[in-house]
Design a protein around this motif. Structure first.
Motif, short mmCIF file in Angstrom:
data_model
loop_
_atom_site.label_atom_id
_atom_site.label_comp_id
_atom_site.label_asym_id
_atom_site.label_seq_id
_atom_site.Cartn_x
_atom_site.Cartn_y
_atom_site.Cartn_z
N LEU A 138 1.28 -1.65 0.39
CA LEU A 138 -0.17 0.67 -0.14
C LEU A 138 0.52 0.95 -0.52
O LEU A 138 1.96 1.74 0.92
N LEU A 139 0.24 2.14 -0.68
CA LEU A 139 1.53 4.04 -0.77
C LEU A 139 0.70 4.54 -0.10
O LEU A 139 -0.43 4.89 0.03
N TYR A 140 1.68 5.41 1.32
CA TYR A 140 1.23 5.99 1.94
C TYR A 140 2.02 7.33 1.87
O TYR A 140 2.97 7.04 1.31
N ARG A 141 1.42 8.27 2.42
CA ARG A 141 1.89 9.27 2.40
C ARG A 141 2.71 10.15 3.37
O ARG A 141 1.23 9.68 4.09
N GLY A 142 3.84 9.92 4.08
CA GLY A 142 3.74 10.27 5.09
C GLY A 142 4.70 11.66 5.84
O GLY A 142 4.12 12.47 4.63
N PRO A 143 5.68 11.86 6.55
CA PRO A 143 5.97 13.36 6.65
C PRO A 143 6.61 14.14 5.73
O PRO A 143 7.20 13.39 4.82
N ARG A 144 6.83 15.47 5.42
CA ARG A 144 7.12 16.41 4.83
C ARG A 144 6.34 15.97 3.00
O ARG A 144 7.22 16.06 1.78
N LYS A 145 5.58 14.98 3.16
CA LYS A 145 4.26 14.71 1.84
C LYS A 145 5.17 14.07 1.20
O LYS A 145 5.26 13.47 -0.02
N ARG A 146 6.24 12.99 1.73
CA ARG A 146 6.87 11.74 1.17
C ARG A 146 5.59 10.23 1.10
O ARG A 146 5.43 10.51 1.97
N ARG A 147 6.49 9.90 -0.09
CA ARG A 147 5.63 8.80 0.10
C ARG A 147 6.53 7.61 0.29
O ARG A 147 7.83 7.17 0.17
N PHE A 148 5.87 6.46 0.85
CA PHE A 148 6.42 5.06 1.02
C PHE A 148 5.42 4.13 1.03
O PHE A 148 3.90 4.81 0.97
N LEU A 149 6.51 2.88 1.35
CA LEU A 149 4.97 1.59 0.70
C LEU A 149 4.85 1.16 1.94
O LEU A 149 6.28 0.64 2.57
N GLU A 150 3.74 0.33 2.11
CA GLU A 150 4.20 -0.13 3.22
C GLU A 150 3.54 -1.36 2.99
O GLU A 150 3.20 -2.23 1.83
N ALA A 151 4.46 -3.14 3.29
CA ALA A 151 4.25 -4.23 2.48
C ALA A 151 4.47 -5.11 3.59
O ALA A 151 4.67 -5.56 4.75
N GLU A 152 3.52 -6.35 3.32
CA GLU A 152 3.49 -7.44 4.48
C GLU A 152 3.35 -8.72 3.57
O GLU A 152 2.18 -8.72 2.53
N PRO A 153 3.58 -9.49 4.07
CA PRO A 153 2.98 -11.32 3.50
C PRO A 153 1.86 -11.02 2.91
O PRO A 153 0.88 -10.53 3.95
N SER A 154 1.40 -11.78 1.62
CA SER A 154 -0.39 -12.12 1.47
C SER A 154 0.21 -12.95 2.66
O SER A 154 0.48 -14.22 2.70
N PRO A 155 -2.00 -13.38 3.15
CA PRO A 155 -2.01 -14.11 3.70
C PRO A 155 -1.86 -16.16 2.88
O PRO A 155 -1.88 -16.24 1.76
N PRO A 156 -0.91 -17.28 3.78
CA PRO A 156 -1.26 -17.73 2.88
C PRO A 156 -1.76 -18.99 2.37
O PRO A 156 -3.33 -18.66 3.50
N PRO A 157 -2.17 -19.70 1.89
CA PRO A 157 -3.82 -20.54 1.55
C PRO A 157 -3.87 -21.10 2.23
O PRO A 157 -3.47 -21.51 3.09
N ARG A 158 -5.61 -21.63 2.43
CA ARG A 158 -6.30 -21.74 3.41
C ARG A 158 -5.58 -23.28 3.37
O ARG A 158 -5.00 -24.26 2.56
N GLY A 159 -5.46 -23.84 4.87
CA GLY A 159 -5.15 -25.70 4.84
C GLY A 159 -3.59 -25.11 5.19
O GLY A 159 -2.82 -26.23 5.66
N ALA A 160 -2.74 -23.60 4.61
CA ALA A 160 -1.51 -24.19 4.86
C ALA A 160 -0.81 -24.22 6.15
O ALA A 160 -2.03 -23.34 7.11
N PRO A 161 0.70 -24.69 6.43
CA PRO A 161 1.05 -24.15 8.29
C PRO A 161 1.31 -22.95 8.51
O PRO A 161 2.07 -21.67 7.54
#
Length: 161
Positions: A138-161
């Motif tokens: 997801l793209l965000y705008r932070g302090p001083r109007k600088r942009r950054f990405l926040e990244a997180e892993p996609s959820p594992p498939p159902r039934g995955a460990p």
């Protein structure tokens, strides 16, 4: 790179060595590390599906290292700092995000480098590289109007460990 082994460039380390052949050696190290990451995904994916589909547990436990490796393997340049902590190169910077398992990707450079003007296109390229590997960005705008990405892993498939 440390004496202990390969370290993905997070953008807070020194500039790459300028010695002859250093860039080729680094590229080879990145390829080997990234191939290892994909092999971990193949071995731990219970469905035997596409290794690029979702991050493995190793990546979920070390998201800064995993994202930095993915960006470096995609051919994106990391930022760098000198011994005093001043930015000396324009590129991505990966740091822990606000929430558990998340990372923040910024596009930084030395003063006057034009990094702020490059960040929209550069962060979009970072997001594409991460999306292909199962990271949600997801793209965000932070302090001083600088942009950054926040990244997180996609959820594992159902039934995955």
């Amino acid at each position: 790179m440390t004496d202990d082994g390969f370290e993905a460039a997070t953008g807070d380390g020194p500039a790459p060595a300028a010695a002859p052949g250093a860039a080729d050696r680094r590229a080879a190290e990145v390829r080997v590390a990234f191939d290892g990451l994909l092999q971990i995904r193949r071995l731990t994916n219970p469905a035997g599906g596409d290794p690029a589909a979702v991050p493995a547990a190793w990546e979920r436990n070390r998201p800064v290292r995993a994202v930095a490796l993915a960006l470096e393997a995609a051919g994106l340049a990391p930022s760098a700092v000198d011994a005093e902590g001043r930015r000396v190169a324009t590129g991505y910077r990966v740091v822990p995000g606000e929430g558990p398992g998340t990372v923040r990707v910024e596009w930084l450079g030395p003063p006057g480098s034009g990094a702020a003007q490059q960040e929209d296109a550069a962060l979009a390229e970072c997001a594409r590289a991460l999306d292909r590997l199962g990271w949600e960005c997801l793209l965000y705008r932070g302090p001083r109007k600088r942009r950054f990405l926040e990244a997180e892993p996609s959820p594992p498939p159902r039934g995955a460990p």
